[in-house]
Design a protein around this motif. Structure first.
Motif, PDB file in Angstrom:
ATOM      1  N   ILE B   6       0.845  -1.194   0.000  1.00 52.74           N
ATOM      2  CA  ILE B   6       0.000   0.000   0.000  1.00 52.74           C
ATOM      3  C   ILE B   6       0.878   1.241   0.000  1.00 52.74           C
ATOM      4  O   ILE B   6       0.661   2.195  -0.707  1.00 52.74           O
ATOM      5  CB  ILE B   6      -0.911   0.031   1.254  1.00 52.74           C
ATOM      6  CG1 ILE B   6      -1.823  -1.201   1.286  1.00 52.74           C
ATOM      7  CG2 ILE B   6      -1.712   1.316   1.301  1.00 52.74           C
ATOM      8  CD1 ILE B   6      -2.809  -1.285   0.161  1.00 52.74           C
ATOM      9  N   ASN B   7       1.880   1.187   0.845  1.00 53.61           N
ATOM     10  CA  ASN B   7       2.758   2.331   0.981  1.00 53.61           C
ATOM     11  C   ASN B   7       4.188   1.856   0.746  1.00 53.61           C
ATOM     12  O   ASN B   7       4.787   1.222   1.604  1.00 53.61           O
ATOM     13  CB  ASN B   7       2.589   2.925   2.388  1.00 53.61           C
ATOM     14  CG  ASN B   7       3.379   4.196   2.571  1.00 53.61           C
ATOM     15  OD1 ASN B   7       4.100   4.634   1.656  1.00 53.61           O
ATOM     16  ND2 ASN B   7       3.266   4.793   3.741  1.00 53.61           N
ATOM     17  N   ASP B  49       4.252  -3.021  11.916  1.00 51.71           N
ATOM     18  CA  ASP B  49       3.355  -2.686  10.820  1.00 51.71           C
ATOM     19  C   ASP B  49       3.195  -3.940   9.959  1.00 51.71           C
ATOM     20  O   ASP B  49       4.164  -4.654   9.736  1.00 51.71           O
ATOM     21  CB  ASP B  49       3.967  -1.540  10.008  1.00 51.71           C
ATOM     22  CG  ASP B  49       3.096  -1.140   8.857  1.00 51.71           C
ATOM     23  OD1 ASP B  49       3.205  -1.764   7.786  1.00 51.71           O
ATOM     24  OD2 ASP B  49       2.285  -0.215   9.018  1.00 51.71           O
ATOM     25  N   PRO B  82      -2.920   5.981  10.177  1.00 47.09           N
ATOM     26  CA  PRO B  82      -2.326   5.144   9.134  1.00 47.09           C
ATOM     27  C   PRO B  82      -1.362   6.004   8.309  1.00 47.09           C
ATOM     28  O   PRO B  82      -1.532   7.212   8.210  1.00 47.09           O
ATOM     29  CB  PRO B  82      -3.526   4.702   8.293  1.00 47.09           C
ATOM     30  CG  PRO B  82      -4.733   5.012   9.101  1.00 47.09           C
ATOM     31  CD  PRO B  82      -4.367   6.112  10.020  1.00 47.09           C
ATOM     32  N   THR B  83      -0.369   5.363   7.705  1.00 48.56           N
ATOM     33  CA  THR B  83       0.642   6.137   6.975  1.00 48.56           C
ATOM     34  C   THR B  83       0.099   6.774   5.698  1.00 48.56           C
ATOM     35  O   THR B  83       0.622   7.784   5.243  1.00 48.56           O
ATOM     36  CB  THR B  83       1.865   5.272   6.632  1.00 48.56           C
ATOM     37  OG1 THR B  83       1.407   4.107   5.931  1.00 48.56           O
ATOM     38  CG2 THR B  83       2.597   4.845   7.899  1.00 48.56           C
ATOM     39  N   CYS B  87      -5.160   3.546   3.201  1.00 44.75           N
ATOM     40  CA  CYS B  87      -4.544   2.339   3.711  1.00 44.75           C
ATOM     41  C   CYS B  87      -5.568   1.243   4.013  1.00 44.75           C
ATOM     42  O   CYS B  87      -6.399   1.391   4.899  1.00 44.75           O
ATOM     43  CB  CYS B  87      -3.754   2.679   4.973  1.00 44.75           C
ATOM     44  SG  CYS B  87      -2.948   1.279   5.710  1.00 44.75           S
ATOM     45  N   HIS B 120      -8.067   9.164   7.210  1.00 42.59           N
ATOM     46  CA  HIS B 120      -8.401   8.011   6.377  1.00 42.59           C
ATOM     47  C   HIS B 120      -9.668   8.258   5.571  1.00 42.59           C
ATOM     48  O   HIS B 120     -10.613   8.854   6.054  1.00 42.59           O
ATOM     49  CB  HIS B 120      -8.566   6.766   7.264  1.00 42.59           C
ATOM     50  CG  HIS B 120      -8.546   5.487   6.503  1.00 42.59           C
ATOM     51  ND1 HIS B 120      -9.676   4.962   5.920  1.00 42.59           N
ATOM     52  CD2 HIS B 120      -7.534   4.639   6.203  1.00 42.59           C
ATOM     53  CE1 HIS B 120      -9.351   3.832   5.308  1.00 42.59           C
ATOM     54  NE2 HIS B 120      -8.068   3.614   5.457  1.00 42.59           N
TER      55      HIS B 120
END
Lengths: 352, 158
Positions: B6-7, B49, B82-83, B87, B120
């Protein structure tokens, strides 16, 4: 009898230990009750994948576990319901199946397993005559099953109008009208116009009808069937009513309307509400407390209003998942189920 | 299922020195210390994570201030960030935090988990799922999910 004037308290009669995980629900056998001289029987179901049957001894008045229904469901048993005859127990499980157990006195045997839901079954309910069964699931659907001869169950309808996880189904106490409540914040009423078994969603009680603003966890009707109470993650109880004469005529659909909202009484999610035969509403919530409400004596132009009769703090050591009044005309008992793994039997009594 | 992460490039914050507790004024060994913000943060800071070999603290998904505790009323709320905004790991992260706290705190505790407001895209939906205990219970009966959660909760070798 004006309950508000009496000095009442909820007395803990007994704590039933045995389950090895949280207890989700309890159900009183409708047929056995103290008044008839037959021992009261209670079923409880748990995250330990079993159902326990508890019986009160007529001699010692104490409760004990009569039998454990195990090795059938492979996951949590979320709720259970006795058929009106008291002969059958239906069990709804996270394993996606609904078990039907026959009561052979000292033993229970699983005589049928209903399959069809795509994932966890949350609730099961029998109609007043025992001819129909309803189940609901996280798969968003409500199923209606016809009870046939020879332990056969036929799927009569799959109703898919909820947009989310359906938490509970409950048949009306006298008419074959089905109610469901959901994670989608609504209550839906399912009605068959022609008695031909074609059920449609006749009404949706949502936020625009003064409905709940979060998940609705349960539904309970008064004895007459003209009122119901619903409880929610929004920390309120809502009272709804209908024109019962119109409903009983069966000619056209009798809609339900919002009568009253009880807010400000609960600090956490309300998981269960039950309406007693003598009009006391009990609630079980995530703040470990049990509360009782009764209708206010004072007439109001705006409709009925309700008062808090009493609050039992720390009724359990953890969330109260289910509260149920005992049926029948005998002494008024209350059963509660909790995340603390206990079932408790309570009595409403005047303070000494 | 997205095949990539995702990241791909999360920001990894420099490791803060762990704050030592000051000498307690309470010398009575029988009185339990009230549970405070730091104690709860200590339970969750090292959760890994799900996608990267970094802790939630390293990625500033949780900070000491993201923990609100009221020990007298047995209540805790953890707000995590969330980063990235979309996410899909948000529910997994929230579930990991909840499971860790369920295993670490006394049973009397009521635990609320939420994503930081505005952090988010489907904030309300994620929060609702994380705080529906029936959904959480059913999810934790899924062996694949439990395995994933346990991986994140494994202590990493220092």
């Amino acid at each position: 009898m004006d309950l508000m004037e009496k000095n009442l308290e909820l007395v803990e009669n007994q704590k039933l230990e045995g389950h090895t995980d949280r207890v989700w629900s309890v159900a009183w056998n409708p047929v056995s009750s103290n008044a008839d001289g037959v021992s009261p029987i209670l079923a409880s179901c748990s995250g330990d994948n079993t159902v326990r049957i508890w019986e009160q001894s007529s001699l010692s008045r104490s409760w004990s576990c009569k039998t454990v229904l195990e090795e059938t469901h492979t996951r949590t048993v979320r709720s259970c319901a006795w058929s009106p005859s008291g002969q059958l127990l239906a069990t709804a499980s996270f394993d996606g199946t609904t078990g039907i157990w026959k009561n052979y006195g000292s033993e229970f045997e699983c005589i049928s397993t209903l399959e069809g839901h795509e994932n966890e079954v949350k609730s099961v309910s029998w109609n007043a005559s025992g001819s129909l069964l309803a189940t609901c699931s996280r798969d968003r659907s409500v199923w209606i099953w016809e009870v046939l001869e020879g332990n056969e169950y036929d799927c009569a309808a799959v109703l898919s109008e909820h947009s989310q996880d359906v938490k509970m189904v409950q048949w009306h106490p006298t008419m074959d009208v089905l109610f469901s409540c959901s994670y989608d914040n609504t209550i839906k009423v399912w009605w068959s116009e022609d008695d031909d078994g074609e059920y449609q969603c006749a009404q949706t009680l949502g936020e625009s009808n003064n409905g709940h603003s979060s998940t609705v966890w349960s539904i309970s009707f008064n004895a007459a069937g003209d009122k119901m109470v619903t409880c929610s993650d929004d920390r309120t109880l809502k009272i709804w009513g209908t024109d019962i004469t119109k409903m009983q005529s069966g000619e056209e659909y009798a809609p339900w309307t919002h009568l009253c909202t009880l807010s400000g009484y609960h600090d956490r999610t309300i998981y269960s509400a039950h309406w007693s035969r003598d009009d006391i509403i009990v609630s079980g919530a995530g703040d470990d407390a049990i509360r009782l409400f009764v209708e206010s004596k004072h007439d109001s132009v705006d409709g009925p209003s309700y008062n808090l009769l009493l609050k039992k703090n720390k009724a359990h050591d953890n969330d109260v998942n289910c509260v149920q009044w005992s049926p029948g005309e005998g002494e008024r008992l209350l059963a509660s189920a909790s995340d603390d793994g206990m079932v408790k039997i309570w009595q409403l009594a005047t303070k000494q | 299922m997205v095949s990539g992460l995702i990241n791909e490039n999360p920001i990894i914050y420099p490791k803060k020195e762990r704050r030592l507790r000051s000498d307690s004024s309470n010398t009575d060994e029988f009185t339990p210390e009230p549970i405070d913000q730091l104690e709860i943060f200590d339970h969750i800071r090292d959760i890994k994570d799900p996608e990267h070999p970094n802790s939630l603290e390293d990625l500033r998904v949780v900070t000491e201030d993201s923990v609100e505790v009221d020990d007298e009323n047995s209540y805790v709320r953890v707000t995590f960030t969330p980063t990235v905004e979309h996410c899909s790991m948000a529910t997994i992260i929230g579930l990991c935090v909840r499971v860790k706290l369920l295993r670490s705190l006394p049973a009397r505790y009521k635990i609320d988990i939420r994503v930081a407001p505005g952090s988010h895209a489907t904030e309300d939906a994620v929060n609702k799922q994380l705080n529906d205990k029936e959904r959480v219970a059913a999810a934790l009966e899924n062996p694949n999910l439990v395995e994933m959660v346990d991986e994140c909760l494994l202590p990493s070798d220092e």
